[in-house]
Scaffold this motif. Structure first.
Motif, PDB file in Angstrom:
ATOM      1  N   TRP A   1      38.390  48.755  35.716  1.00 22.64           N
ATOM      2  CA  TRP A   1      37.576  49.880  35.255  1.00 22.64           C
ATOM      3  C   TRP A   1      37.927  50.309  33.833  1.00 22.64           C
ATOM      4  O   TRP A   1      37.091  50.881  33.129  1.00 22.64           O
ATOM      5  CB  TRP A   1      37.733  51.070  36.209  1.00 22.64           C
ATOM      6  CG  TRP A   1      37.094  50.796  37.524  1.00 22.64           C
ATOM      7  CD1 TRP A   1      37.714  50.473  38.695  1.00 22.64           C
ATOM      8  CD2 TRP A   1      35.694  50.768  37.802  1.00 22.64           C
ATOM      9  NE1 TRP A   1      36.790  50.245  39.683  1.00 22.64           N
ATOM     10  CE2 TRP A   1      35.542  50.422  39.161  1.00 22.64           C
ATOM     11  CE3 TRP A   1      34.556  50.999  37.039  1.00 22.64           C
ATOM     12  CZ2 TRP A   1      34.295  50.305  39.778  1.00 22.64           C
ATOM     13  CZ3 TRP A   1      33.311  50.897  37.651  1.00 22.64           C
ATOM     14  CH2 TRP A   1      33.191  50.546  38.994  1.00 22.64           C
ATOM     15  N   GLY A   2      39.143  50.025  33.401  1.00 26.39           N
ATOM     16  CA  GLY A   2      39.533  50.411  32.054  1.00 26.39           C
ATOM     17  C   GLY A   2      39.254  49.341  31.011  1.00 26.39           C
ATOM     18  O   GLY A   2      39.537  49.546  29.829  1.00 26.39           O
ATOM     19  N   SER A   3      38.688  48.215  31.429  1.00 24.23           N
ATOM     20  CA  SER A   3      38.417  47.120  30.505  1.00 24.23           C
ATOM     21  C   SER A   3      36.906  46.934  30.329  1.00 24.23           C
ATOM     22  O   SER A   3      36.106  47.585  31.011  1.00 24.23           O
ATOM     23  CB  SER A   3      39.020  45.823  31.051  1.00 24.23           C
ATOM     24  OG  SER A   3      38.248  45.355  32.153  1.00 24.23           O
ATOM     25  N   ARG A   4      36.543  46.021  29.464  1.00 22.77           N
ATOM     26  CA  ARG A   4      35.128  45.697  29.270  1.00 22.77           C
ATOM     27  C   ARG A   4      34.660  44.614  30.241  1.00 22.77           C
ATOM     28  O   ARG A   4      33.499  44.207  30.204  1.00 22.77           O
ATOM     29  CB  ARG A   4      34.900  45.256  27.821  1.00 22.77           C
ATOM     30  CG  ARG A   4      35.072  46.383  26.809  1.00 22.77           C
ATOM     31  CD  ARG A   4      34.804  45.912  25.384  1.00 22.77           C
ATOM     32  NE  ARG A   4      33.485  45.364  25.205  1.00 22.77           N
ATOM     33  CZ  ARG A   4      32.372  46.070  24.978  1.00 22.77           C
ATOM     34  NH1 ARG A   4      32.457  47.400  24.930  1.00 22.77           N
ATOM     35  NH2 ARG A   4      31.208  45.491  24.813  1.00 22.77           N
ATOM     36  N   ARG A   5      35.551  44.174  31.118  1.00 22.66           N
ATOM     37  CA  ARG A   5      35.180  43.102  32.046  1.00 22.66           C
ATOM     38  C   ARG A   5      34.134  43.554  33.058  1.00 22.66           C
ATOM     39  O   ARG A   5      33.452  42.734  33.661  1.00 22.66           O
ATOM     40  CB  ARG A   5      36.437  42.616  32.792  1.00 22.66           C
ATOM     41  CG  ARG A   5      37.436  41.902  31.896  1.00 22.66           C
ATOM     42  CD  ARG A   5      38.628  41.391  32.681  1.00 22.66           C
ATOM     43  NE  ARG A   5      39.520  42.451  33.118  1.00 22.66           N
ATOM     44  CZ  ARG A   5      39.893  42.663  34.378  1.00 22.66           C
ATOM     45  NH1 ARG A   5      39.424  41.897  35.353  1.00 22.66           N
ATOM     46  NH2 ARG A   5      40.730  43.635  34.682  1.00 22.66           N
ATOM     47  N   LEU A   6      34.013  44.857  33.261  1.00 22.67           N
ATOM     48  CA  LEU A   6      33.038  45.344  34.232  1.00 22.67           C
ATOM     49  C   LEU A   6      31.617  45.364  33.701  1.00 22.67           C
ATOM     50  O   LEU A   6      30.659  45.423  34.484  1.00 22.67           O
ATOM     51  CB  LEU A   6      33.423  46.741  34.708  1.00 22.67           C
ATOM     52  CG  LEU A   6      33.002  47.952  33.835  1.00 22.67           C
ATOM     53  CD1 LEU A   6      33.054  49.223  34.675  1.00 22.67           C
ATOM     54  CD2 LEU A   6      33.864  48.076  32.616  1.00 22.67           C
TER      55      LEU A   6
ATOM     56  N   THR B   1      33.166  61.350  33.509  1.00 23.50           N
ATOM     57  CA  THR B   1      32.096  61.012  32.575  1.00 23.50           C
ATOM     58  C   THR B   1      31.486  59.662  32.907  1.00 23.50           C
ATOM     59  O   THR B   1      30.261  59.485  32.881  1.00 23.50           O
ATOM     60  CB  THR B   1      32.637  61.031  31.133  1.00 23.50           C
ATOM     61  OG1 THR B   1      32.758  62.389  30.687  1.00 23.50           O
ATOM     62  CG2 THR B   1      31.721  60.286  30.171  1.00 23.50           C
ATOM     63  N   SER B   2      32.309  58.679  33.237  1.00 21.95           N
ATOM     64  CA  SER B   2      31.803  57.349  33.578  1.00 21.95           C
ATOM     65  C   SER B   2      30.818  57.415  34.736  1.00 21.95           C
ATOM     66  O   SER B   2      29.741  56.808  34.692  1.00 21.95           O
ATOM     67  CB  SER B   2      32.972  56.426  33.939  1.00 21.95           C
ATOM     68  OG  SER B   2      32.502  55.185  34.456  1.00 21.95           O
ATOM     69  N   ASN B   3      31.145  58.169  35.782  1.00 24.42           N
ATOM     70  CA  ASN B   3      30.263  58.244  36.939  1.00 24.42           C
ATOM     71  C   ASN B   3      29.016  59.075  36.676  1.00 24.42           C
ATOM     72  O   ASN B   3      27.948  58.798  37.237  1.00 24.42           O
ATOM     73  CB  ASN B   3      31.032  58.786  38.145  1.00 24.42           C
ATOM     74  CG  ASN B   3      31.930  57.732  38.766  1.00 24.42           C
ATOM     75  OD1 ASN B   3      31.553  56.569  38.882  1.00 24.42           O
ATOM     76  ND2 ASN B   3      33.123  58.124  39.165  1.00 24.42           N
TER      77      ASN B   3
ATOM     78  N   ASN C   1      38.072  58.634  40.229  1.00 23.20           N
ATOM     79  CA  ASN C   1      38.808  57.377  40.303  1.00 23.20           C
ATOM     80  C   ASN C   1      38.537  56.673  41.622  1.00 23.20           C
ATOM     81  O   ASN C   1      38.535  55.442  41.697  1.00 23.20           O
ATOM     82  CB  ASN C   1      40.309  57.615  40.148  1.00 23.20           C
ATOM     83  CG  ASN C   1      40.694  58.041  38.756  1.00 23.20           C
ATOM     84  OD1 ASN C   1      41.128  59.161  38.541  1.00 23.20           O
ATOM     85  ND2 ASN C   1      40.536  57.167  37.778  1.00 23.20           N
ATOM     86  N   CYS C   2      38.333  57.461  42.666  1.00 20.77           N
ATOM     87  CA  CYS C   2      38.032  56.897  43.984  1.00 20.77           C
ATOM     88  C   CYS C   2      36.561  56.519  44.113  1.00 20.77           C
ATOM     89  O   CYS C   2      36.225  55.504  44.731  1.00 20.77           O
ATOM     90  CB  CYS C   2      38.405  57.895  45.071  1.00 20.77           C
ATOM     91  SG  CYS C   2      40.168  58.316  45.114  1.00 20.77           S
TER      92      CYS C   2
ATOM     93  N   SER D   1      43.479  56.162  47.410  1.00 15.05           N
ATOM     94  CA  SER D   1      43.346  57.550  47.856  1.00 15.05           C
ATOM     95  C   SER D   1      44.361  58.405  47.114  1.00 15.05           C
ATOM     96  O   SER D   1      45.220  57.903  46.394  1.00 15.05           O
ATOM     97  CB  SER D   1      43.582  57.661  49.365  1.00 15.05           C
ATOM     98  OG  SER D   1      42.556  57.017  50.097  1.00 15.05           O
ATOM     99  N   PHE D   2      44.249  59.724  47.306  1.00 13.63           N
ATOM    100  CA  PHE D   2      45.170  60.685  46.698  1.00 13.63           C
ATOM    101  C   PHE D   2      45.162  60.618  45.169  1.00 13.63           C
ATOM    102  O   PHE D   2      46.165  60.852  44.519  1.00 13.63           O
ATOM    103  CB  PHE D   2      46.589  60.504  47.246  1.00 13.63           C
ATOM    104  CG  PHE D   2      46.667  60.640  48.744  1.00 13.63           C
ATOM    105  CD1 PHE D   2      46.565  61.896  49.327  1.00 13.63           C
ATOM    106  CD2 PHE D   2      46.816  59.533  49.554  1.00 13.63           C
ATOM    107  CE1 PHE D   2      46.614  62.042  50.711  1.00 13.63           C
ATOM    108  CE2 PHE D   2      46.874  59.666  50.936  1.00 13.63           C
ATOM    109  CZ  PHE D   2      46.778  60.924  51.515  1.00 13.63           C
TER     110      PHE D   2
END
Length: 494
Positions: A256-261, A474-476, A99-100, A93-94
């Motif tokens: 979220w910042g890696s290619r693992r997702l 942008t990702s979302n 990001n949330c 949160s916050f």
């Protein structure tokens, strides 16, 4: 000296006596006045009156949330008193909304595949992003259903379009519940606790750095196999076996910042959590209001550069729209920092089938000019943006028939200064027929509060979207566009 009676003479005293009908009318007037103050269109610097909240109260929406049909102890399993629920108390949160959001959507998908009801909570604003500063002590929050709609916020597992009378294949899954109802249906004595600080580093294949499918399957097995009705994921580093984690979430910032997702994309995009996601009522009303006002076709525009005033068009303005995510403000420093240490793109902007990823638009790590080139993409100047918009327009139209041309630009931006005016003038000079920006939107108080979601819905509807690859926004948008059927060619990067 005799005392003086300062009271009104009896025969002249005002009579404050109301008849019953007058009293009811007066109370109704007071209620309407309060609702007017709570929801009337406002500027972002609204001064509170009578110590009322600066932002919207969402009184009616909070009542609708409380009255969701699944908030009923008498329902049969997997809902009701003996239903299956999971609350992720580790959700961040916050921070910025997106990001949330990405974490909450993946958690909801995890809950769905585990046949548990996801517990949704308010979105708590980072103080610097709150639309009605200063934020109150303790923080400002917005109900999750104000920002978006779908099963993630308690709606039925039923499509909102198409054959609504058909039985949904997902209807037997428990519906999401609010945090407030969780406290009632799952009091502390009934909860099974899973401690992230103890479990995360035990995930097979790398602990917190394990591949996406390994992380997902680990938690899915725990949630599915647990016989308890109520499961809560917490982070308590004070117990034996716990490890410190700077990002104590199931799907954290490193993920979220890696290619693992990326190996989770196909399943996540096909999930009803993604497919049934849609704009909230408030967002929909904002879009309709600005469509009626002709904002997207330039009606009533007048600042800088001799912008034309165009009558509102009856046709869909989104079908010829190029939406561009122009993030500035905090990104002026943020882009320089990210590019200086070689940060790659974020989240779903890394999908290999997107044209700019497939064509390796982002320079390789061994390119001696990588930092300079990347910074130009993350924080482009006005000339760079005009050139990129023309390039994307040319490539899009080359892949379409003549009827699918791009004519207008919508700038999704937190910029409002001279830079924006210069850019708009340059885009008109380059031949674009209509330019509109976030700053042109006409929004009431509730719509202003969720304006980030309004911009996202405009970006989802546009014919082509050009995003900032380092941005969670942008990702979302990419996720929502692809999940709603937009083709990869319509998703580009700066």
């Amino acid at each position: 000296m005799p005392s003086v009676d300062w009271r009104w003479p009896k025969q002249h005293r005002p009579r404050w006596k109301f008849r019953r009908g007058q009293t009811c009318g007066f109370l109704v007037f007071l209620l309407l006045a309060f609702l007017f103050l709570a929801t009337h269109p406002t500027t972002r610097t609204r001064v509170p009156i009578f110590n009322l909240p600066r932002g919207p109260t969402y009184f009616l929406l909070r009542q609708r949330i409380a009255w969701l049909p699944q908030h009923n102890l008498n329902l049969p399993p997997p809902e009701g008193k003996n239903g299956r629920y999971v609350k992720f108390s580790t959700e961040v949160s916050f921070l910025g909304w997106n990001n949330c959001l990405n974490e909450r959507l993946m958690n909801a998908h995890l809950a769905y595949t585990s046949n548990r009801a996801y517990v949704f909570n308010d979105y708590w604003w980072a103080n610097q992003h709150y639309q009605f500063p200063p934020a109150p002590e303790g923080g400002a929050s917005t109900p999750f259903p104000a920002l978006l709609g779908g099963p993630v916020v308690g709606e039925a597992w039923t499509p909102t379009t198409g054959n609504a009378s058909a039985v949904s294949p997902y209807h037997q899954h428990p519906r999401s519940i609010s945090k407030r109802w969780w406290e009632k249906v799952c009091p502390p004595a009934r909860r099974r606790i899973f401690n992230l600080a103890v479990l995360k580093h035990t995930i097979p294949g790398g602990g917190r750095d394990a591949p996406g499918p390994a992380i997902f399957e680990f938690w899915q097995r725990l949630l599915s196999d647990a016989p308890e009705s109520c499961v809560e994921v917490i982070n308590d580093e004070s117990v034996p076996g716990a490890e410190h984690d700077d990002f104590p979430q199931v799907f954290d910032l490193g993920f979220w910042g890696s290619r693992r997702l990326l190996d989770l994309w196909a399943e996540f995009a096909a999930s009803p959590v993604s497919r049934l996601l849609h704009p909230s009522r408030i967002v929909e009303s904002a879009i309709e209001k600005n469509l009626d006002a002709g904002v997207f076709v330039g009606a009533g525009r007048g600042f800088g550069g001799g912008r034309p005033i165009v009558s509102p068009s009856k046709r869909n303005p989104f079908e010829r729209m190029l939406a561009v995510h122009l993030r500035r403000g905090d990104y002026i420093e943020h882009c320089a920092w990210m590019c200086s240490w070689g940060a790659g793109h974020y989240g779903w902007a890394q999908l290999d089938f997107l044209p700019d990823v497939a064509n390796r638009r982002l320079p390789a790590s061994d390119d001696p000019q990588r930092e300079e080139k990347a910074l130009k993409m993350c924080l482009p100047g006005a000339e760079d943006l005009v050139w990129r918009a023309a390039e994307v327009k040319r490539e899009w139209e080359a892949s379409r028939n003549e009827a699918e041309t791009l004519e207008s630009v919508y700038l999704l931006t937190n910029e409002s200064g001279p830079f924006l005016e210069e850019l708009v003038v340059a885009l008109y000079a380059a031949g674009w027929k209509t330019i509109a920006t976030t700053q042109d939107l006409r929004l009431n108080m509730e719509q202003t509060d969720v304006s980030v979601a309004v911009d996202m819905e405009i970006a989802r509807r546009a014919a082509v979207f050009v995003g900032n690859g380092w941005s969670s926004f942008t990702s979302n948008v990419i996720h929502q566009r692809l999940a709603s059927g937009k083709e990869p060619m319509s998703v580009r990067l700066l």
